[in-house]
Design a protein around this motif. Sequence first.
Motif, PDB file in Angstrom:
ATOM      1  N   TRP A 133      -4.596 -12.512  -3.035  1.00  0.00           N
ATOM      2  CA  TRP A 133      -3.502 -11.572  -3.310  1.00  0.00           C
ATOM      3  C   TRP A 133      -2.150 -12.252  -3.358  1.00  0.00           C
ATOM      4  N   LEU A 136       0.252  -6.191   2.989  1.00  0.00           N
ATOM      5  CA  LEU A 136      -1.103  -5.948   2.505  1.00  0.00           C
ATOM      6  C   LEU A 136      -1.863  -5.178   3.575  1.00  0.00           C
ATOM      7  N   ALA A 175     -11.152  -7.701  -0.615  1.00  0.00           N
ATOM      8  CA  ALA A 175     -10.900  -8.451  -1.836  1.00  0.00           C
ATOM      9  C   ALA A 175     -10.786  -9.945  -1.535  1.00  0.00           C
ATOM     10  N   SER A 176     -10.086 -10.297  -0.471  1.00  0.00           N
ATOM     11  CA  SER A 176      -9.959 -11.702  -0.090  1.00  0.00           C
ATOM     12  C   SER A 176     -11.323 -12.302   0.227  1.00  0.00           C
ATOM     13  N   ASN A 197       0.858  -1.183   0.000  1.00  0.00           N
ATOM     14  CA  ASN A 197       0.000   0.000   0.000  1.00  0.00           C
ATOM     15  C   ASN A 197       0.892   1.230   0.000  1.00  0.00           C
ATOM     16  N   THR A 203     -12.463  -7.546   9.355  1.00  0.00           N
ATOM     17  CA  THR A 203     -11.018  -7.732   9.288  1.00  0.00           C
ATOM     18  C   THR A 203     -10.502  -8.389  10.559  1.00  0.00           C
ATOM     19  N   SER A 260      -7.665  -3.104   4.355  1.00  0.00           N
ATOM     20  CA  SER A 260      -8.774  -3.079   3.411  1.00  0.00           C
ATOM     21  C   SER A 260      -8.648  -4.153   2.335  1.00  0.00           C
ATOM     22  N   ASN A 261      -7.488  -4.791   2.193  1.00  0.00           N
ATOM     23  CA  ASN A 261      -7.356  -5.886   1.240  1.00  0.00           C
ATOM     24  C   ASN A 261      -8.178  -7.094   1.663  1.00  0.00           C
TER      25      ASN A 261
END
Length: 132
Positions: free
Chosen positions: A37, A23, A30-31, A2, A100, A26-27
């Motif tokens: 990733w 990472l 996506a996961s 990032n 998260t 906020s990734n």
Amino acid sequence: ANFDLKYDQRDHKFKVFEMNVRLGRSNFWASLNGVNWMEYLISDYDGTLGEKPVVFANADQSKWQVWMAISPRLFKKYARNNAATDVALKLLADGKYGYTYKYAADWNYQRFMNYWRANRNFAKYYAKYFKA
């Protein structure tokens, strides 16, 4: 990784002012929605990335999930009324969401207390700074 950019009005150029080689939090979104990733990073390293299709979003809506950084209750109270909110509310109602910091393998009393304290503070600050 990032990184954050800032526009410098003095010379009219963008400058990198923070870079994290990990990472970011906020990734997780996506996961949660099927993007691996680490697979992309390894494929980039070993040269096989060009052979894989680009994934812009999960096309299969039945697999969609919404990433929450606040409680569903706070989201329902403060989210703007628009089409994206309608989708998120449907996903919440269907139990298709994740946090998260709510990882089952890492869940213990201390983690619960941190989660509870964070949500209490979110509620306090949302009430102070946002209109319901």
